[in-house]
Design an enzyme around this catalytic site. Structure first.
Site, PDB file in Angstrom:
ATOM      1  N   LYS A 181       0.832  -1.206   0.000  1.00  0.00           N
ATOM      2  CA  LYS A 181       0.000   0.000   0.000  1.00  0.00           C
ATOM      3  C   LYS A 181       0.870   1.260   0.000  1.00  0.00           C
ATOM      4  O   LYS A 181       2.081   1.187   0.168  1.00  0.00           O
ATOM      5  CB  LYS A 181      -0.943  -0.036   1.212  1.00  0.00           C
TER       6      LYS A 181
HETATM    7  C1  LIG Z   1      -9.582  -3.506  -1.715  1.00  0.00           C
HETATM    8  C2  LIG Z   1      -8.969  -4.199  -0.545  1.00  0.00           C
HETATM    9  N1  LIG Z   1      -9.723  -4.484   0.518  1.00  0.00           N
HETATM   10  C3  LIG Z   1      -9.208  -5.072   1.607  1.00  0.00           C
HETATM   11  C4  LIG Z   1      -7.886  -5.425   1.672  1.00  0.00           C
HETATM   12  C5  LIG Z   1      -7.375  -6.116   2.883  1.00  0.00           C
HETATM   13  O1  LIG Z   1      -6.327  -5.445   3.504  1.00  0.00           O
HETATM   14  P1  LIG Z   1      -5.240  -6.262   4.344  1.00  0.00           P
HETATM   15  O2  LIG Z   1      -4.361  -6.981   3.377  1.00  0.00           O
HETATM   16  O3  LIG Z   1      -4.507  -5.202   5.107  1.00  0.00           O
HETATM   17  O4  LIG Z   1      -5.977  -7.182   5.245  1.00  0.00           O
HETATM   18  C6  LIG Z   1      -7.048  -5.153   0.591  1.00  0.00           C
HETATM   19  C7  LIG Z   1      -5.622  -5.518   0.609  1.00  0.00           C
HETATM   20  O5  LIG Z   1      -5.022  -5.784  -0.398  1.00  0.00           O
HETATM   21  C8  LIG Z   1      -7.603  -4.528  -0.555  1.00  0.00           C
HETATM   22  O6  LIG Z   1      -6.856  -4.251  -1.625  1.00  0.00           O
END
Ligand SMILES: Cc1ncc(COP(=O)(O)O)c(C=O)c1O
Length: 371
Positions: A181
């Site tokens: 990110k």
């Molecule tokens: C659109 C979206 N939602 C949720 C997530 C979930 O985040 P995390 O990987 O921090 O759990 C991501 C992570 O790639 C994402 O791109």
């Protein structure tokens, strides 16, 4: 090899993490509180922020805090990272997919309205790749139909809408700080929200359902999980947040240059510039078939030129897990085309001008001369 993404970790980050490691307190503590306050300021001060061990946990806690559960339907885009739909299943509700726009890759109020049923409790719009969803019409619909609107801004830290940062609205908005990110806490996520009742509930849900009284004694009024972020990650995030504006400026510059320099070719569908875009990713659709190839061959062709490409994302309704709900090919043409054709080009703050040009040149070579 030029990767499609790479975190920018400098000496200041390493020092901040080392300081926590040496401090004697490495799990959730003062650095988490500091990052929560700093992020709330960054979002304009009108919201509270609570950190989690992932964006997925933040989404799950937000759904639970709003009592979304069995019998409820939750509208999600058919193309996103699968966490967006999985959290809905996790709380016992049912994800209802809607198609996305082919270029913005976001959902819109018309598509959401067409999917509403008496069981619809919530909508989770995803600001795909950092491009802000047009939220006003979706919030209007939410007010009319009494829906929870939970923004999945996992990819949109630093994006802006209507002159304000995404996350400043006061409604629940979740971020991810996974290493891919725009800023990272290694793994991690956050919920931004103005409602103190929701904030209190997510605090409990993220840590065993525990609440403390004035003497520090605990009681457990409801179920909670184990979703807290350690101080080690928060210390990293505090430094990263000071660099977010610079990171995103470089991302925007590189994205602009892709838009100017990539070939204009019928087999290549480019994303477009949009106000407030933070360019978490630069995703194109490439019709490999028109070049007599398949996508894995294209990826391999680039790999041989030392360029890494990503695939974000397959359409979620075609995963075996979601086909069980009756979904299949042809349901969501845009999501399916993106799923088949999408490629993510290298885009990260430390990408050099020369590396960027190498990617553009490779696309010209492939599209003008063939493989
Ligand atoms: C659109 C979206 N939602 C949720 C997530 C979930 O985040 P995390 O990987 O921090 O759990 C991501 C992570 O790639 C994402 O791109």
């Amino acid at each position: 090899m030029i990767p499609f993404t790479r975190p920018s970790i400098g000496e200041a980050e390493i020092e901040a993490v080392t300081e926590v490691l040496r401090s004697g307190w490495i799990t959730t503590g003062p650095r988490v509180q500091e990052l929560e306050a700093t992020l709330a300021d960054h979002l304009g001060g009108g919201v509270q922020v609570r950190l989690f061990n992932s964006g997925t946990s933040a989404l799950e806690a937000a759904l639970l805090a709003h009592e979304v559960g069995p019998g409820d339907e939750v509208i999600v885009p058919a193309m996103s990272f699968v966490a967006t739909a999985n959290v809905v299943l996790r709380v016992g509700a049912r994800p209802v997919f809607v198609d996305v726009d082919l270029v913005s890759r976001n959902l819109d109020a018309e598509r959401v309205a067409a999917a509403l049923t008496p069981r619809t409790r919530a909508v989770i719009p995803v600001h795909f790749a950092g491009r802000p969803v047009e939220m006003d019409p979706i919030y209007r619909l939410g007010r009319e139909r009494n829906l929870l609107i939970l923004e999945d801004a996992a990819q949109a830290i630093g994006s802006r809408q209507g002159g304000r940062p995404v996350g400043a609205s006061g409604n629940p908005v979740c971020f991810s700080f996974h290493p891919n990110k725009n800023i990272t806490t290694v793994e991690g996520g956050a919920l931004a929200c103005a409602d103190p009742h929701v904030v209190k509930r997510v605090e409990r849900i993220r840590f065993h359902g525990i609440e403390r009284d004035a003497e520090g004694l605990i009681t457990v009024p409801e179920w909670g999980g184990k979703m807290n972020l350690p101080d080690v990650g928060a210390a990293l995030g505090l430094v990263q947040l000071t660099r977010l504006e610079d990171f995103n400026e470089r991302r925007r510059e590189l994205a602009q240059r892709y838009l100017q320099r990539l070939p204009d070719h019928p087999a290549l569908l480019l994303p477009e510039e949009a106000e407030g875009h933070s360019w978490h990713m630069f995703c194109v659709c490439l019709d490999a078939g028109a070049l007599g190839m398949e996508r894995p061959q294209v990826i391999d062709w680039f790999r041989r030129r030392e360029i890494g490409l990503g695939v974000h994302y397959p359409a979620m309704h075609l995963f075996p897990l979601y086909r069980r709900f009756g979904y299949g090919e042809g349901d969501f043409p845009n999501a399916e085309r993106i799923g088949r054709q999408t490629l993510t080009l290298p885009l990260f703050p430390a990408l050099t001008d020369a590396e960027h040009q190498q990617v553009c040149d490779a696309f010209h070579e492939l599209l003008e001369n063939g493989a």
